[in-house]
Structure formats: C-alpha cells, structure tokens
Design an enzyme around this catalytic site. Structure first.
Site, PDB file in Angstrom:
ATOM      1  N   LYS A  40       0.867  -1.190   0.000  1.00 33.14           N
ATOM      2  CA  LYS A  40       0.000   0.000   0.000  1.00 33.14           C
ATOM      3  C   LYS A  40       0.894   1.227   0.000  1.00 33.14           C
ATOM      4  CE  LYS A  40      -2.984   1.924   3.571  1.00 33.14           C
ATOM      5  NZ  LYS A  40      -4.136   1.632   4.452  1.00 33.14           N
ATOM      6  N   LYS A  97       1.174   5.364   0.316  1.00 29.19           N
ATOM      7  CA  LYS A  97       0.500   6.577   0.777  1.00 29.19           C
ATOM      8  C   LYS A  97       0.668   7.666  -0.275  1.00 29.19           C
ATOM      9  CE  LYS A  97      -0.991   5.449   4.975  1.00 29.19           C
ATOM     10  NZ  LYS A  97      -2.415   5.507   5.342  1.00 29.19           N
ATOM     11  N   ASP A 137      -3.497   4.719  -0.868  1.00 29.00           N
ATOM     12  CA  ASP A 137      -4.302   5.357   0.182  1.00 29.00           C
ATOM     13  C   ASP A 137      -4.062   6.860   0.131  1.00 29.00           C
ATOM     14  OD1 ASP A 137      -5.717   6.174   2.364  1.00 29.00           O
ATOM     15  OD2 ASP A 137      -4.653   4.931   3.833  1.00 29.00           O
ATOM     16  N   GLU A 188      -7.908   3.920  -1.634  1.00 31.13           N
ATOM     17  CA  GLU A 188      -8.553   4.141  -0.345  1.00 31.13           C
ATOM     18  C   GLU A 188      -8.722   5.633  -0.078  1.00 31.13           C
ATOM     19  OE1 GLU A 188      -6.337   1.929   2.535  1.00 31.13           O
ATOM     20  OE2 GLU A 188      -7.228   2.938   4.248  1.00 31.13           O
ATOM     21  N   ASP A 221     -12.340   4.611   4.237  1.00 30.96           N
ATOM     22  CA  ASP A 221     -11.676   4.452   5.542  1.00 30.96           C
ATOM     23  C   ASP A 221     -12.165   5.528   6.513  1.00 30.96           C
ATOM     24  OD1 ASP A 221     -10.045   4.100   7.712  1.00 30.96           O
ATOM     25  OD2 ASP A 221      -8.170   4.554   6.712  1.00 30.96           O
ATOM     26  N   LYS A 234     -11.140  -0.434  10.802  1.00 27.75           N
ATOM     27  CA  LYS A 234     -10.100  -0.399  11.842  1.00 27.75           C
ATOM     28  C   LYS A 234     -10.789  -0.659  13.171  1.00 27.75           C
ATOM     29  CE  LYS A 234      -7.090   2.634   9.299  1.00 27.75           C
ATOM     30  NZ  LYS A 234      -6.816   4.037   8.961  1.00 27.75           N
ATOM     31  N   SER A 260      -4.950   0.057  10.143  1.00 23.80           N
ATOM     32  CA  SER A 260      -4.194   0.346  11.360  1.00 23.80           C
ATOM     33  C   SER A 260      -4.195   1.830  11.662  1.00 23.80           C
ATOM     34  CB  SER A 260      -2.755  -0.125  11.135  1.00 23.80           C
ATOM     35  OG  SER A 260      -1.921   0.336  12.167  1.00 23.80           O
TER      36      SER A 260
HETATM   37 MG   LIG Z   1      -6.478   4.673   5.269  1.00 24.23          MG
END
Ligand SMILES: [Mg+2]
Length: 370
Positions: A163, A165, A196, A223, A248, A272, A300
């Site tokens: 993943k 960022k 994400d 995401e 999310d 989460k 997380s």
């Molecule tokens: Mg996220």
C-alpha cells in the site's frame, strides 16, 4: 466466579517511531497510545488499546483517558463482562462519538472474557475461519528511491500487496507508483499495489491520477482519496474509474456504513478495530458489508501489540475480510512494543499466523506501562 467489571484503568504510553511517519494528513515521530486495563471482581485482567492520531480521529490518548475515567468507566462498572450489547448501549448513551475510547474498552473486555473462558478471542466472535491472514505492507510518503528500496525489501520478505501513501501531489504520486511498479518488474515478483490518499485529493485530481495509473498498470484499490464528508464526491470517483474504491475515514460507525451502502460510494471498507468502536462494532459493520455484497480489510492507526492482536482475531473469524490487511504496520514502525513477544514474530511470508492462546494471546510488559 464473579465476571463483573470492577475497575477500568487507562494509561497513556508514548513510543517513538523508527523514522518520521508521513501521510497526506499529518507527520509524526512519536505516537501516544491509550492502554486500557479492565479488572473483574475475581481478579481477571484484560487489556485494550487505541492509538488515534488527532488529525484522523479527533481523539488523543489524553482525551481517551479523560473520557474513560469520567464518563465510560462509571457506566460499565458492575456489569457482567459478556453483556457487550448493554455495555455499548451505556457507553453510547453517555457520550457521543469517542469511538477510540470505546474501542480500547471493548478490546480489554474481550481479552478478559477470553482469559476467563480460556479461549482465544476469535472463538468468542465466530470461531476460526482462517489460520493465516494475508498482510499488506504500507509505505509512507517517501522519495522514489526510498520507496523503490523499501518495496524490494518487503517483496523479499514475502509480502504480496504493497500500500502506497499518496494524496499530496498528483505528479509525485504517479512517479512513486511507477517507481514501485519498476521495483516489482525488476525483481520479477507477483505483487499488487494499493493506494491510500488519506483524504488528500480533490475529486478531479483523484480521477485524473487513478485513470492515468490504470492506463499503465493495475491497481488493487484506492482508499479514501478525498475528504471524508464528501460522500457524493466519492461516488463520482467510483463511477469514473475501474479500480475498486475503499472507504476508511468515512466509516466510524454502523450509521456511516448505512450511508455508504445506500449511496453506493465504495466497494471495500477499511474496518479499523480501534476506529469503529471495537470488536463488537467491527463485526456488525462486517456483517453489513457482507449483506451489501461489499468486502473488507482491517487497517491500522499504528497500534502496538494489543491493537494488532485484536485486529488479528477479527480477521481470523470474519470471512468477508478477504483483502490483505495492514493492521501489522504499527509493529514495524515503532522502536519497540509493549507486549512481551512482538507481533512481528508471528509474521512469515507476508502473512500473520493466528495465535490460539487465551484472550488476545498477548502478554503485557507491565513495567513499560508503570
Ligand atoms: Mg487509510
């Protein structure tokens, strides 16, 4: 044996990160964690955790301690451990929101309940569905070269999903994804990429970045590309691209989930455990996702071993969590953990092997807390 709650104690623990952690929403070098200890009248102790980043959750370890001590502990003390419906009802009627505070208490109760019954938590919430949980490795905001090197390292550890960022600068984001794609190609690996955005894009930028990346390769999911309030904007993005959209920051409760299903703005939900109100609430949201034909993953907030273990038990017992989860990332981002055996020890070949010890299966290094 008396299985009633006698005490709810909340401690604040601060643990440095190995490197500065950067995402589109914030950056930090140290994390605060709220550790909750629930003690029953016959002396069983259970532990829970939440480590909200203030920018993401609107809560901090300090607000959790205040909320637990003054509002939540008084309304659940004296109740039987297993009465989770009543416990959550009392907490919700006492104070709105505060889902990280409620999560940490919920997790501690599940841990104590499991220890009392001498059963792993997964056996209390549906039983063991999968013995190994495939994991996603998360790469924060880094230079192309650093991202390339980190990708090579984790592919060699057996991770099959990475993943990345993104969400700050579309040009930089496309470049870094291409750099990681190059690392996958150079190393002849079969590894998938997730993105994400952490709410960092506007609708038009998100569509442009996703479409451009779709033209040159595959994306497993994207995401939360835009701000959490913009639920109709997310639907617009979902209609404009082929890649599955994951919610999310948009999902803190069953009510948020209802809106997602009614509006049809996402394909996948990032559950989460320390965001949605704990294990009890996460299972409800997972059930809603399953009923709506969606799928889930467990993310997380950079929790330590207690939060990671709670996530592991939910993933182990919930079929709809089919997407590789990144709940392990707190284990490699912090300098040390507060549990005796680091959760990273359970990771092999990009998967975590589920522990069958009673409760959450973790033992606290209590001296660290004191
Ligand atoms: Mg996220």
């Amino acid at each position: 044996m008396s299985h009633h709650i006698k005490e709810v104690n909340t401690y604040i623990v601060e643990v440095p990160l190995v490197n500065e952690w950067k995402i589109s929403l914030y950056s930090s070098k140290v994390r605060q964690h709220a550790i909750v200890e629930v003690v029953t009248e016959d002396g069983v102790k259970g532990y829970g955790e939440a480590s909200p980043s203030p920018a993401f959750m609107g809560e901090t370890a300090e607000t959790i301690k205040l909320v637990n001590d003054q509002y939540l502990a008084p309304v659940i003390t004296g109740l039987p451990l297993q009465s989770l419906s009543q416990i959550h009802r009392n907490m919700d009627q006492t104070i709105y929101g505060q889902s990280a505070a409620k999560s940490a208490i919920d997790i501690a109760i599940h841990d104590a309940w499991g220890k009392m019954e001498n059963k792993p938590v997964y056996d209390l919430v549906g039983g063991l569905y999968r013995e190994e949980i495939p994991l996603t490795y998360v790469i924060g905001m880094k230079s192309d070269e650093e991202a390339y090197e980190e990708a090579v390292k984790v592919m060699n550890l057996g991770f099959q999903t990475i993943k990345i960022k993104v969400g700050k600068d579309p040009v930089r984001d496309i470049r870094v994804v291409q750099s990681i794609r190059q690392a996958i190609k150079d190393n002849k690996k079969d590894v998938r990429i997730r993105l994400d955005g952490n709410q960092g894009y506007h609708v038009a930028d998100a569509i442009k970045v996703i479409r451009e990346l779709e033209e040159t390769g595959d994306l497993k999911s994207v995401e939360q590309p835009i701000e959490k309030w913009n639920i109709f904007g997310l639907k617009e993005i979902r209609s404009a691209v082929k890649t599955p959209i994951m919610a999310d920051e948009l999902v803190f409760s069953i009510h948020d989930m209802t809106n997602i299903i009614k509006i049809g703005c996402a394909d996948i939900v990032n559950l989460k455990i320390c965001k949605v109100g704990g294990i009890h609430q996460a299972k409800k949201i997972a059930g809603m996702a399953e009923a709506a034909g969606m799928t889930c993953t467990i993310g997380s907030n950079l929790e330590l071993g207690i939060g990671i273990a709670a996530s592991m038990h939910v993933a182990a017992s919930t079929p709809v969590i089919v997407n590789p989860s990144d709940f392990i990332c707190g284990a490699y981002l912090h300098e040390h953990d507060i549990v005796q055996t680091p959760m990273w020890d359970l990771v092999e070949d990009g998967k975590i092997r589920v522990s069958n010890a009673a409760g959450l299966g973790v033992h606290l290094a209590e001296d660290l807390i004191k």
